[in-house]
Design a protein around this motif. Structure first.
Motif, PDB file in Angstrom:
ATOM      1  N   PRO A  59      -4.638   6.659   5.306  1.00  9.58           N
ATOM      2  CA  PRO A  59      -4.643   5.349   4.635  1.00  9.58           C
ATOM      3  C   PRO A  59      -2.736   5.355   3.976  1.00  9.58           C
ATOM      4  O   PRO A  59      -2.495   6.491   3.797  1.00  9.58           O
ATOM      5  N   ASP A  61       0.102   3.176   1.956  1.00  8.01           N
ATOM      6  CA  ASP A  61       0.265   2.203   0.883  1.00  8.01           C
ATOM      7  C   ASP A  61       0.277   0.836   1.463  1.00  8.01           C
ATOM      8  O   ASP A  61       0.988   0.543   2.513  1.00  8.01           O
ATOM      9  N   THR A  62      -0.179  -0.034   0.739  1.00  9.82           N
ATOM     10  CA  THR A  62      -0.357  -1.578   1.360  1.00  9.82           C
ATOM     11  C   THR A  62      -0.092  -2.683  -0.139  1.00  9.82           C
ATOM     12  O   THR A  62      -0.387  -2.326  -0.892  1.00  9.82           O
ATOM     13  N   SER A  64      -0.747  -6.601  -0.824  1.00  7.53           N
ATOM     14  CA  SER A  64      -1.594  -7.580  -0.476  1.00  7.53           C
ATOM     15  C   SER A  64      -1.609  -8.720  -1.578  1.00  7.53           C
ATOM     16  O   SER A  64      -0.854  -8.640  -2.432  1.00  7.53           O
ATOM     17  N   VAL A  70      -8.086  -6.879   3.006  1.00  4.26           N
ATOM     18  CA  VAL A  70      -7.316  -5.656   3.314  1.00  4.26           C
ATOM     19  C   VAL A  70      -8.020  -4.467   4.060  1.00  4.26           C
ATOM     20  O   VAL A  70      -9.150  -4.307   3.728  1.00  4.26           O
ATOM     21  N   LEU A  72      -7.945  -0.379   4.848  1.00  2.00           N
ATOM     22  CA  LEU A  72      -7.440   0.854   4.255  1.00  2.00           C
ATOM     23  C   LEU A  72      -7.903   1.788   5.643  1.00  2.00           C
ATOM     24  O   LEU A  72      -8.879   1.979   5.507  1.00  2.00           O
ATOM     25  N   SER A 108     -12.692   3.399   7.820  1.00  2.00           N
ATOM     26  CA  SER A 108     -11.786   2.665   7.250  1.00  2.00           C
ATOM     27  C   SER A 108     -12.392   1.975   6.391  1.00  2.00           C
ATOM     28  O   SER A 108     -13.375   1.576   6.444  1.00  2.00           O
ATOM     29  N   LEU A 146      -2.669   0.764  -3.224  1.00  3.66           N
ATOM     30  CA  LEU A 146      -2.706  -0.820  -3.044  1.00  3.66           C
ATOM     31  C   LEU A 146      -2.372  -1.544  -4.047  1.00  3.66           C
ATOM     32  O   LEU A 146      -2.682  -1.420  -5.372  1.00  3.66           O
TER      33      LEU A 146
END
Length: 1401
Positions: A59, A61-62, A64, A70, A72, A108, A146
């Motif tokens: 995974p 960094d995301t 949102s 989302v 991952l 995921s 996240l």
């Protein structure tokens, strides 16, 4: 016996497998790769292979927004397939009953609708993927963050503004950094299209460059983050026409420092406004940023700089420079590039046996420096006695047990991100040999004897295992060979040991075959350990010895080392150190001592600490220090920790660059050179230098240039010709700019130098030979208008063409090395430029022989004497004990004389060389004490300085006048003034007296001025009875034993009016050569006008009185003759007066007038009837014909005046004389031959302490007492004056008539003189006595001779001191013989004839 079943199994296998095992016994190299899946050749199924187990996708960094979905990603590879789970913030998620979060087929994590509010943020956090394979182990992925964008809030909204056509405009709109990707702009409520001219910066700011009328309108920004869009306030932008004028340059937006990760983009905003429209350019570390040819560097609208795909090389200081032709401004920002952790060396899979020690190696890099932690099967490894972090990042496992098998992961993380890498540990049975060469991950204690065993008998157990030495932290074991192998030369041994009650066993091997002892270290005090020993031969391990139980010695008195000591910098001058309580040690810890030391020094300092942390302040900036901690209990200090090193933060330099120098290249360029600041003041890595320069005439117009940190010079071009410039340099670190140097100035050439021809010959060449080298020095060509690029030096034995060396044009000397001793070298020097080499200059030198110099110094000269020859010359003589007795110099020795004076104290020595035993030192200062010393030099040997000799030069007449002459009126006495002055600057000796000259006529001859003598120790004098409201002019002359110095400038002073107004002294103005004093009687200084008729009458009266006086003299002489005794005949002396032109004013308060007492030992008395004057007229009448016959100031006289020894006194009133003497306590007036002394004759001042007895109050020629002051004519006999010491003082009175008057000396009054302690004062006006019955007065003319002037009463100086006068009178008591009286009478008859002739005329 555990190995026997394995051996039987091997024998029962096929011949093929046996061959494979034999091949492995030769230790053939093999590699077991975890991911390759290819197992090594093994002996049957007992050797397990490494299983490939790793993540395919991890995974990331995301970002949102609320309400969005989302994913991952996570995917792992293994056979069999692993089980995937997720952790959030370190806790496993239960996804079975979660309706928003679910696990996808590939592993995921899917979040269908992100929940985020102010008080509820269940989805935001750190996520980690966990993969598990049953009976194999667990691995974890990197952590991913996240982030959920918050609610839209505008921190800064657009504001109304205006912009000129062609200029740039900026509209601000600041929101949360997470929401910037969701923000857009509108113009007039329509979406704004962005292009090359209109851009949105990463901060959300809108920049419009090259504004046009179409840009006018209402602007707002909006944010769409999942919910309804949120709008900012509207702001109007007005576009104004070009006014045609200029305006100052200003930054609308300046760049700010950025931190970016490798691979990201960086944007430096920079927008400037002004008229004319400015152009923007960028510089990085003094190099121009090329935005045209580079694809990664782009210039955005308005001048902002965008850097795509940032690399480490992009880090540095960037300068935005705005220039519109009239003005230049600049701003700077720093780009810091960070890097995510990367593995330089990943852990590798390891085979091992139980009880072995292993090390998993892990090397990482990143910026900032990553921290490393280890995970085993998904769980954090906590450091302990058996799991240790060594060499910062490596994991060491001691005493392996079966449960240590599994997957180990090295996880590196910093502020930018994290990464993981893993390896598998497989623990084999003891009867199964490790199938590969010993990897580097095995420790030295467990790397021996890993070859697979062959079939054969195994050794029995070692015998008599004992602990021969037991200490607190180590035990030494010894044993005997097994019974099965009594010799045991080929046996090796393994010692297994463990703590009592602990299942984990460790092993230590002997270092060589046949060794039967081993020392086990790093044990704990007062702890029971179980030991067993096992022997091994080429077939394998034998039986184990029985367990041996040993307890280490207690260490009750000392604590152990404090664990987990850490040190980190908190500022440029402070470091904080933390630690924990020692795990060992008995007794309560009382305190800790923290030791620290600067790296590179050996001075360790310490501080007592009672807690588990301490901050050390006052450290040096950007300096590395080492720290260690020692715990103390009641028994004393414990074991010290290992040293930890840390460096303080950097800071701006605290000192300016050094050795700043300027070099003018040509008429338009200057090169500036410098050296870095001192190392102790750099306070960090020098990243660059800031060079500032300006014209000397324009102090405010400063130009700046940036230079990289490694560059120590800079060429400044484009300067004006023949103009002076100022330069200064400051050093830069990442923290800022340090102090700058002082301004240094230089001037560009008026014209450029010529390089169309070769340089001329160098102006000089000097060589200094040594033993194996020659020092060559030179000066550049005299013609400085030709360019010199450098110098070529040729040299060789007998020929200068053997070797050639070229040096820089700035160099002025060079040392030729590696030469042969005692060899003749020829050296040539040529200047060259781009055209060619100039004319050579030749020189030759012979290198010195290779001999050891005589270490013994020479003896210094002795008997140094200083003989004073004159006021500026002293002869120095000495003797040399190293010479023969006759002191004859036959060798090449020479002497060095040095001298100095101690006034002032910092005077430097002067030196001179001499080849004889004496030296004449000239050019010295008069009356100055000098010290002298001498040293001798012979070849390369020199002596020390001799003992010093001292000498004081003779005095010289003062060469400067008294200074600071001022005249002030005495308060309450308007007719009295006070004269003040300071001694001359160049006295050249002790000042013995001063003479004050004053007159009402500044242009009068100096001998017509009235004089006042003053003793040398006084700097003030009082003059009385001046005429009111009358200008006077004053001059002062100083005297020492050598004579009179120059006069001071005339100072004017006007006495107050009768009303009592104060007068004022002033410098004499330039009256001009045509100035004439007034001749009217009203301008007489004493206000007594007379007519020419009155002057004639006065002359007749004076002549008559003179005749009467002569008759009285004759009578007194006859009377004295009769009373002469035989003793008086031996001591005859006469009081002699010489005609003078000065007027002397007696002063009863000047009891010691040394200026007027003249030595007369060398005077000669000529017969009075044999005048040496060649003038026949002057023979009969020895009276000077005019005032120019006598020079008043010069110490040498005209020849006819110098030989004339007779003086005549004019008519004086006896009553007036006695009245003045009696009322004021002053001595009678006497004539003094003031100017009759030769120049070398000095004045002596012998103070008198005795009062004069009454018996000595006699006339100088008789012993007749005359209280009223009788007169007589006296003569000085030089032959009888040798013992008299001093001559009688005399004063000269000038008559108003061209005919000279005659002054007659008078006797001192009876009784002691009176002394007035007040300032010396002298009345200029004659005092009227009460019993004065003669109308004649003593007069003196202030005007020049030959003019009709009113008489001026004068009082002449007082007699000498009482003691001196007594001696003189004793010497002068003898009377004349009859023949002398006859001559005297004949002389008087001649005088009477002269008087009759004058009267008839």
């Amino acid at each position: 016996m555990a190995a026997e079943p394995g051996a039987w199994r091997l024998l029962s296998t096929s011949f093929f497998w046996l061959c494979c095992l034999l091949l492995l016994g030769r230790r053939a190299p093999g590699v077991a790769a975890a991911r390759s899946g290819s197992p090594p050749q093994s002996s049957g199924s007992s050797i397990r292979t490494f299983t490939p187990f790793y993540f395919l996708v991890e995974p990331v960094d995301t970002l949102s927004v609320r309400g969005s979905s989302v994913i991952l990603n996570c995917s792992a590879y293994s056979e069999p397939s692993p089980k995937i789970e997720w952790k959030k913030d370190g806790t496993l998620l239960n996804l079975v009953s979660d309706d928003r979060r679910q696990l996808l087929a590939d592993g995921s994590l899917f979040i269908s609708s992100v929940v985020h509010s102010k008080h509820n943020k269940p989805d935001e956090g750190y996520y980690q993927c966990v993969a598990t394979v049953e009976s194999l182990g667990t691995i974890v992925s990197r952590t991913a963050k996240l982030t959920v964008a918050g609610l839209p809030r505008f921190a800064n909204q657009p504001e109304p503004s205006s912009v000129y056509v062609g200029n740039s405009a900026v509209l601000n709109c600041e929101v949360n950094a997470d929401l910037v990707p969701f923000m857009r702009w509108e113009q007039n409520k329509q979406p704004l299209l962005l292009d090359d001219r209109v851009v949105k910066l990463p901060s959300g700011m809108l920049v419009i460059s090259n504004a046009t009328e179409g840009d006018e309108g209402l602007y707002r920004c909006m944010v769409e983050s999942g919910g309804p869009p949120k709008y900012s306030e509207e702001a109007e932008l007005k576009v104004l026409p070009d006014p045609g004028t200029t305006s100052n340059l200003v930054f609308l937006k300046q760049p700010s420092s950025l931190i970016r990760v490798i691979g990201q983009s960086a944007v430096f905003p920079c927008v400037a406004s002004g008229l004319p429209t400015p152009a923007i350019r960028w510089m990085k570390n003094e190099e121009r940023v090329d935005t045209e040819s580079s694809g990664r560097l782009v210039l955005l609208a308005g001048g902002s700089l965008e850097i795509s795909d940032v690399t480490e090389d992009d880090a540095g200081t960037y300068f935005c420079i705005a220039d519109n032709g009239n003005e230049t401004i600049e701003a700077q920002a720093e780009l810091t590039v960070q890097a995510q952790p990367e593995f330089l060396k990943q852990p590798t899979n390891i085979y091992a046996h139980e009880s072995m020690d292993i090390v998993f190696e892990c090397e990482v890099t990143g910026k900032p420096t990553p921290t490393v932690k280890w995970v085993k099967n998904g769980d954090m490894v906590i450091p302990s006695d058996y799991f240790k972090i060594v060499k910062e990042h490596n994991l060491q496992v001691l005493g392996l047990v079966k449960s240590d098998e599994g997957f180990y992961q090295c996880i590196a993380e910093n502020d930018v991100g994290n990464a993981q890498a893993g390896a598998q540990l497989i623990i084999l049975e003891h009867d199964v040999a490790i199938p590969t060469l010993p990897p580097t991950s095995l420790t030295s204690a467990t790397t021996d004897h890993l070859a697979p065993a062959t079939t054969g008998p195994l050794p029995s157990a070692p015998r008599d295992v004992v602990a021969s030495l037991v200490s607190t932290r180590f035990i030494k074991l010894t044993w005997r060979t097994p019974a099965s192998d009594p010799h045991g030369d080929n046996l090796t041994y393994s010692v297994f040991y463990t703590k009592e009650g602990v299942a984990r066993e460790r092993v230590e091997n002997t270092s060589r075959p046949g060794e039967m002892q081993v020392t086990i270290q790093n044990l704990m005090p007062a702890t029971v350990y179980i030991f067993r020993v096992m022997a091994q031969n080429k077939h394998g391990s034998g039986e184990s010895s029985p367990p041996l139980r040993v307890e280490t010695q207690p260490e009750v008195q000392l604590p152990g080392p404090a664990p987990n000591i850490r040190a980190y910098a908190t500022s440029p001058t402070s470091i904080t150190v933390t630690w924990e309580t020692p795990l060992s040690g008995n007794g309560e810890i009382q305190n800790y001592k923290l030791y620290y030391m600067e790296k590179g020094t050996d001075k360790e300092q310490d501080v007592d600490v009672s807690s588990h942390s301490h901050t050390i302040n006052g450290l040096k900036k950007y300096t590395e220090y080492s720290f260690r901690v020692v715990a103390y209990n009641k028994h004393g200090p414990g074991v010290s920790t290992q040293d930890v090193a840390v460096r303080t933060f950097s800071d701006v330099p605290s000192a300016a660059p050094q050795n700043l120098s300027l070099e003018v290249r040509n008429s338009k360029s200057i090169v500036i050179h410098w050296q870095p600041p001192p190392p102790a003041a750099q306070n960090g890595q020098i990243t660059g230098y800031k060079v500032r320069y300006r014209k000397a005439s324009r102090k405010s117009d400063v130009t700046e240039a940036l230079v990289s940190g490694t560059q120590l010079s800079q060429l400044i071009e484009g300067l004006d010709r023949g103009t002076e410039y100022n330069f200064r340099v400051a050093a830069l670190t990442v923290n800022g700019t340090g102090p700058a140097t002082d301004w240094l100035s230089t001037e560009t050439f008026e014209s450029d130098l010529d390089e169309t021809r070769v340089p001329e010959v160098p102006s000089s060449l000097h060589v200094r030979p040594l033993v194996t080298s020659i020092v060559v020095s030179w000066t550049p060509p005299e013609n400085q208008n030709i360019v010199v690029r450098g110098y070529a030096i040729g040299y060789g034995i007998g020929s200068p063409h053997a070797q050639t060396i070229k040096v820089d044009y700035k160099q002025r000397y060079y040392t030729i090395e590696n030469l042969d001793p005692s060899s003749h070298y020829v050296i040539t020097l040529k200047a060259f430029n781009n055209v060619g080499e100039g004319i050579p200059l030749y020189e030759s030198a012979v290198t010195r022989p290779h001999t050891v110099p005589d270490p013994t110094p020479m003896m210094p000269p002795v008997g140094v004497q200083a003989s004073i020859l004159s006021h500026d010359t002293i002869r120095i003589t000495w003797a040399d004990n190293s010479l023969p007795k006759h002191q004859k110099i036959t060798d090449s020795r020479y002497y060095t004389v040095r001298w100095k004076t101690n006034i002032p104290a910092n005077t430097k020595y002067k030196n001179a060389n001499a080849t004889t035993l004496s030296y004449l030192v000239t050019g010295l200062k008069p009356n100055t004490l000098y010290e002298f010393s001498v040293m001798v030099t012979k070849g390369r040997r020199s002596s020390t300085w001799s003992m010093t000799a001292h000498g004081t030069t003779f005095e010289l007449v003062p060469t400067s006048p008294p200074k600071d002459v001022t005249v002030v009126s005495k308060e309450g006495k308007p007719r009295t003034i006070i004269v003040n002055w300071q001694p001359p600057s160049e006295a050249n000796g002790k000042i013995t007296g001063y003479i004050i000259y004053y007159s009402t006529d500044v242009n009068a001859e100096i001998h017509d001025w009235v004089i006042e003598p003053v003793v040398g120790n006084r700097l003030t004098h009082q003059i009385q009875e001046l005429t009111l409201d009358t200008p006077y002019y004053f001059k002062i002359q100083a005297r020492n034993s050598k004579g009179m110095g120059p006069m001071s400038e005339a100072v004017q002073f006007r006495t107050p009016k009768a009303s009592g107004s104060a007068g004022k002294g002033s410098r004499l103005p330039d009256l001009g050569s045509d100035y004439k004093p007034p001749m009217s009687g009203s301008n007489s200084p004493h206000g007594s006008p007379t007519s020419p008729l009155d002057s004639n009458m006065l002359l007749v009266i004076i002549v008559s009185v003179g005749v009467i006086t002569i008759v009285v003299v004759v009578i007194i002489a006859v009377f004295c003759t009769r009373r002469t005794t035989s003793h008086q005949k031996k001591k005859r002396a006469a009081c002699k007066s010489v005609n003078g032109s000065h007027k002397y004013k007696g002063n009863s308060k000047d009891v010691k007038p040394p200026d007027l007492w003249i030595h007369h030992e060398r005077l000669e008395l000529k017969p009075i009837d044999k005048s040496p004057d060649p003038n026949p007229i002057m023979t009969d009448t020895p009276i000077p014909r005019n005032s120019q016959d006598i020079t008043p100031v010069d110490n040498s006289m005209d020849s006819n005046i110098h030989q004339r020894r007779n003086s005549y006194r004019g008519h004086e009133s006896e009553d007036s004389m006695s009245t003045l003497a009696g009322r004021r306590g002053m001595r009678p007036k006497m004539m003094m031959p003031f100017d009759s002394q030769p120049p070398q004759q000095s004045v002596r001042n012998t103070p008198s302490t005795d009062t004069m007895p009454a018996s000595s109050s006699q006339t100088c020629c008789t012993d007749h007492q005359d209280p009223e002051g009788a007169t007589s004519s006296s003569y000085l006999a030089s032959s009888q004056e040798e013992d008299s010491g001093q001559s009688l003082p005399t004063a000269h009175v000038r008559p108003s008539h061209p005919l000279k008057s005659f002054a007659v000396p008078a006797i001192p009054p009876p009784g002691p003189p009176t002394y007035d302690p007040a300032l010396p004062s002298t009345p200029l006006l004659s005092q009227q006595a009460l019993n004065h019955h003669i109308h004649a007065v003593k007069t003196a003319s202030i005007g020049t001779l030959g003019r009709s002037r009113p008489p001026m009463p004068v009082v002449v100086p007082s007699a000498p001191e009482v003691q001196e006068t007594t001696r003189m009178l004793e010497d002068s008591e003898s009377s004349y013989e009859p023949d002398e009286l006859t001559k005297e009478m004949a002389h008087l008859e001649g005088l009477m004839k002269d008087l009759n002739a004058i009267t008839t005329a």
